[in-house]
Design a protein around this motif. Structure first.
Motif, short mmCIF file in Angstrom:
data_model
loop_
_atom_site.label_atom_id
_atom_site.label_comp_id
_atom_site.label_asym_id
_atom_site.label_seq_id
_atom_site.Cartn_x
_atom_site.Cartn_y
_atom_site.Cartn_z
N PRO A 95 0.80 -1.23 0.00
CA PRO A 95 0.00 0.00 0.00
C PRO A 95 0.83 1.27 0.00
O PRO A 95 0.35 2.31 -0.45
N SER A 96 2.07 1.21 0.47
CA SER A 96 2.88 2.43 0.50
C SER A 96 3.19 2.94 -0.91
O SER A 96 3.62 4.07 -1.09
N LEU A 97 2.98 2.09 -1.92
CA LEU A 97 3.23 2.52 -3.30
C LEU A 97 2.06 3.30 -3.89
O LEU A 97 2.20 4.02 -4.87
N ARG A 98 0.89 3.13 -3.27
CA ARG A 98 -0.33 3.70 -3.87
C ARG A 98 -0.29 5.22 -3.90
O ARG A 98 0.19 5.85 -2.95
N GLY A 99 -0.79 5.76 -4.99
CA GLY A 99 -0.84 7.22 -5.12
C GLY A 99 0.46 7.84 -5.57
O GLY A 99 0.53 9.03 -5.82
N LYS A 100 1.52 7.02 -5.63
CA LYS A 100 2.82 7.55 -6.07
C LYS A 100 3.15 7.03 -7.46
O LYS A 100 2.73 5.94 -7.82
#
Length: 402
Positions: free
Chosen positions: A104-109
């Motif tokens: 999830p830390s990749l989302r939006g980037k």
DNA sequence: GGCCGTTAA
DNA sequence: TAGTTTAACGGCC
């Protein structure tokens, strides 16, 4: 020449000029770019020749061919089959979406999957910067310094492919997988078992895919594979588009369509057609006599079929492979012994892959790519079938030094 | 049959 | 600094 594929989903509305400028700055002194320029020059020459031929034809009276060409077009038209409902399903930004799902830390980037030397997929945030598949990671980083590049996890992509194929099989047990993330389904039979519309069924398929994989897919619904493939791109991502099985709707849809949207027409063919002022499917039909006089009958047929929106309706799961190959890019080598050692490495892998499918082959081909990116091929048809690493090495070595 | 080029994912 | 891999097919000689 640097040619951004802006026809691809997610690339509309970006500053194409600026993106091309950055790509050019990163490329201009490379051997790769030089080779592209050389290819480009060859293509320019080809289009010039074609243009001459076209202009000569325009000075001629082609009316004697009108009848012949009309008949050919009508014969193709008669093969139109509007009885099937074909669906093309395509996962959205496949590898990238799998990675975002699992981290999830990749989302939006902005992120992409691949390596510094080549990207397989980028997410939609990265596409806004002009970062796209088949672009080297180091160039993508110049377009978007914050870009996160995640390495490929093929085991995961295969696992998801298995899941979505289970969904496909519920609606068409003979579905055709085109790659890990893409397939054609013929839902004609399935539709007879339900009161639901094709749109509802495809919504349902996409819903099941999402429930079972947490990933989104887009789909096209139409009378044949050509049209459904084009349609699956229309409402990407996470959307679907239906083109009714109706000749008027089909012609209204296809006439204004840029030729580049036709699967099988790529960058080069687009430019060739453009040289003779053909950029839409409608223009293909309007210039059928010229196409008839300028191209082979295979090409003529392909263009006319596409421009009429006629495509195959046979969705089938059997598949007979015609070739198997392996290729690797490695550090610069020129000594024959070093190259033969590479050949040995590769044929060991290839023999193992052949063994997995109990295959053998009668033609062996060796392809070299030089430091200047020029590609050369040497091949030979053999008297017998071969499959062992030793035979592949032996004949490979022979072929390499013709 | 051999080699090149195009396309696509 | 650096530009993939696999498969299929058509054109041309």
């Amino acid at each position: 020449m640097s040619d951004l594929a802006s026809h691809k989903a997610g690339l509309q509305g970006i500053d194409k000029e600026k993106v091309n400028q950055v790509i050019y700055e990163a490329s201009k002194n490379s051997a790769f770019y030089l080779n592209e320029a050389r290819k480009d020059e060859a293509l320019n020459h080809k289009t010039e020749q074609l243009l001459k031929k076209y202009e000569a034809l325009r000075r001629q009276d082609l009316s004697t061919f009108n009848n012949k060409v009309d008949n050919l077009v009508q014969a193709i038209e008669r093969k139109r089959d509007l009885s099937r409902t074909i669906v093309h399903i395509d996962m959205d930004a496949y590898y990238a979406s799998v990675e975002e799902r699992d981290n999830p830390s990749l989302r939006g980037k902005p992120m992409a999957v691949g390596s510094n030397s080549m990207l397989s997929t980028s997410n939609y945030e990265a596409r806004r910067y002009g970062v796209r598949s088949a672009m080297p990671g180091f160039i993508a980083k110049k377009l978007c310094p914050e870009l996160i590049i995640v390495p490929c996890n093929f085991d995961k992509y295969h696992a998801v492919a298995k899941q979505i194929r289970e969904v496909f099989a519920r609606y068409d047990p003979n579905y055709t997988p085109m790659s890990l993330d893409e397939a054609y389904l013929d839902i004609t039979e399935y539709l007879e078992t339900t009161d639901k519309t094709p749109d509802e069924i495809v919504e349902q398929i996409r819903k099941e895919i999402h429930e079972e994989t947490k990933l989104t897919a887009s789909a096209g619904i139409a009378a044949n594979m050509l049209l459904s493939k084009i349609c699956s791109d229309f409402n990407k991502p996470n959307g679907q588009y239906r083109l009714p099985n109706n000749i008027n709707d089909i012609m209204r849809f296809i006439r204004p369509l840029p030729v580049r949207k036709i699967p099988g027409i790529g960058r080069v063919t687009e430019r060739i057609l453009k040289a003779i002022d053909i950029s839409t499917c409608g223009a293909i039909l309007d210039n059928s006599v010229y196409l008839y006089r300028m191209f082979s009958s295979i090409s003529f047929n392909f263009f006319i079929r596409a421009a009429l929106g006629i495509g195959s309706t046979t969705v089938k799961s059997e598949y007979k492979r015609k070739s198997m190959s392996i290729s690797r890019t490695f550090c610069n080598l020129s000594q024959p012994n070093e190259l033969f050692a590479k050949l040995r490495e590769l044929v060991d892998y290839l023999a193992a892959d052949l063994a997995k499918e109990y295959l053998h082959g009668k033609t062996i081909a060796l392809t070299f790519k030089s430091v200047s990116f020029k590609v050369t091929t040497r091949e030979r048809s053999l008297k017998r079938y071969i499959y062992t690493a030793d035979d592949l090495y032996h004949f490979g070595k022979q072929v390499s030094s013709i």
